[in-house]
Enzyme design. Structure first.
Site, short mmCIF file in Angstrom:
data_model
loop_
_atom_site.label_atom_id
_atom_site.label_comp_id
_atom_site.label_asym_id
_atom_site.label_seq_id
_atom_site.Cartn_x
_atom_site.Cartn_y
_atom_site.Cartn_z
CG ASP A 193 -1.74 1.26 1.34
OD1 ASP A 193 -2.63 1.45 0.49
OD2 ASP A 193 -1.48 2.08 2.24
CD GLU A 227 -2.65 1.68 -3.56
OE1 GLU A 227 -3.57 2.49 -3.83
OE2 GLU A 227 -1.69 1.96 -2.84
#
Length: 493
Positions: A193, A233
């Site tokens: 992330d 991501e």
């Protein structure tokens, strides 16, 4: 990771339950649909300022959901993806609170990034202008230490999310601790992330710079050594996605959702076809996630041309706002601490004006596009915008993050469009053709997507002129033809 459709969900929001309850739902209401599940942040606490993406303790399961044994129990049956929140941790964490109390005497001082640690000679106006910001305002937040000293800490996203110094021993120890916890708990896939923001360097954009690629590469190798796969991501220009795909096991195809919308709105799939011809093959495909619909992924960035032109991006955004009757406009821009050209917050179903045929066409294209498909829980259930929750929290992304109960799932599973979608999911999971070779063509507004694996074939033809699509599959056992309008009509009877 199985080449089957995967579910994306918050543990507590899909059935207003815990990890044990989620496993029960996967085995009953959602039986035989998913090969794996992306468990959105389940760390302590799940209800911080950013819905779990600002953990106080990244290595601890929020007790309201269960513990690591409950995670492991799901992993015994399904592939599990979990988020390694690379860039930051909560200002309420024990580590940061110790820094506030003890300053540079804290053993955690080097765990966090300050303006001074990145710009020891001061931040010039020129360097400031180069820093890429996903949200408005400064990337620094001033905190006052116990002795009265004011320190500017780097906070890329919110003032409660303090950026980690991943270069230091403390930063490395933190990430290694979480990686080891994942490994012990049967987590198969790690979503990196906000990894693109983790490396800061004077004179650069501090986003996806050369050093960022090297860091992601190193982190991926650590995860691989523990038997885990990494998924990066990154919301950015489409060429960045192509570049990062060479460094990690998998990337998201974030350009796919806006391109499918554009194709359906304009009845022109040329941009989508071009992207599918060059897109990374080691990808996870999505139409919707816990975040908004990523517009930046298909548009121009700076002086780099996008997959869509600025005018096409404007038309796309305006059409989403129109289709959602202005609801997405209430959740986007200032309401979500970003701008339209970054993300638009809206359920994908509402972005398509709740048109069942268009929605099934979009999902069919996703399932036939190269990559492993993931379906967000609201997308699975064709949920509409959660305006009541949005009005209550005033958090733009909550428009697509509703709290559901098992009864809501049971009700939604009876919708004709959801029944039809479940048939498409099962087809995607069972046809061996999808383990073979992909090819495509586009002519006279007809898009052909084909998979072939020996004698097994799966073919999707989408006619954008009349908004219809048909699927044909052939294998040793059977030949089958599915017309989406007929599939939907069957479930309306």
């Amino acid at each position: 990771m199985k080449n089957n459709v995967q579910l994306i969900t918050y543990v507590d929001r899909i059935a207003h339950s815990d990890l044990k309850g989620l496993k029960q739902v996967l085995n009953t209401e959602l039986h035989d649909l998913f090969g794996g599940v992306h468990l959105l942040p389940f760390y302590y606490p799940i209800d911080g300022s950013d819905a779990g993406f600002d953990p106080i303790d990244h290595s601890k399961v929020d007790a309201r959901l269960g513990d690591w044994n409950d995670v492991k129990a799901i992993g015994e049956q399904y592939d599990i993806m979990a988020d390694l929140i690379v860039n930051h941790m909560s200002a309420e964490s024990t580590e940061f609170q110790d820094v506030l109390a003890k300053g540079k005497q804290s053993p955690y001082w080097d765990l966090f990034l300050t303006k001074e640690s990145v710009f020891p000679n001061g931040l010039s106006a020129e360097d400031q202008a180069k820093i890429y910001r996903p949200r408005p305002g400064s990337c620094f937040t001033t905190y006052t230490l116990a002795d009265g000293t004011e320190v500017e800490f780097w906070t890329t996203f919110t003032s409660n999310q303090i950026d980690i110094n991943v270069h230091t021993a403390a930063g490395q120890a933190h990430l290694n601790n979480v990686l080891n916890r994942f490994h012990e708990s049967k987590v198969d896939l790690i979503r990196l992330d906000a990894a693109g923001y983790a490396i800061k360097k004077p004179g650069t954009s501090c986003f996806m710079i050369d050093e960022s690629f090297a860091f992601v590469d190193e982190l991926a190798k650590k995860a691989n050594s523990l038997g885990m796969t990494t998924l990066a991501e990154i919301h950015s220009h489409y060429m960045t996605q192509i570049d990062i795909a060479k460094r990690v096991d998998m990337v998201y195809d974030f350009a796919l959702p806006p391109l499918i919308l554009h194709s359906l709105f304009s009845k022109d799939a040329s941009a989508l076809t071009h992207w599918l011809s060059i897109a990374p093959r080691n990808c996870v495909t999505v139409l919707d996630t816990h975040d908004g619909i990523g517009i930046i992924d298909a548009g121009p960035v700076g002086n780099k041309a996008g997959l869509l032109t600025p005018a096409e991006i404007d038309n796309l955004v305006n059409q989403i706002h129109s289709n959602s009757k202005g609801e997405s406009l209430q959740a986007t821009g200032a309401a979500a601490s970003n701008v339209d050209l970054y993300q638009v917050n809206c359920t994908y179903y509402d972005a398509l004006a709740q048109n069942d045929v268009d929605y099934l066409i979009a999902r069919s294209i996703q399932f036939f596009a190269p990559g492993i498909p993931q379906v967000y829980y609201t997308g699975l259930l064709a949920e509409t915008n959660a305006m009541e929750l949005l009005n209550k929290t005033q958090v733009g992304r909550d428009i697509n993050r509703p709290y559901l109960h098992v009864s809501d799932i049971q009700t939604s599973m009876q919708k004709p469009v959801v029944k039809a979608l479940c048939e498409l999911i099962k087809l995607r999971n069972t046809q061996q053709a999808f383990n073979g070779e992909f090819s495509m063509s586009y002519d006279n507004q007809q898009l052909h997507l084909t998979w072939k694996n020996g004698d097994d074939t799966a073919n999707l033809i989408v006619d954008f002129a009349i908004k219809d699509a048909q699927i044909s599959v052939t294998n040793k056992q059977q030949s089958q033809r599915i017309v989406l309008t007929e599939l939907l009509a069957k479930h309306k009877l």
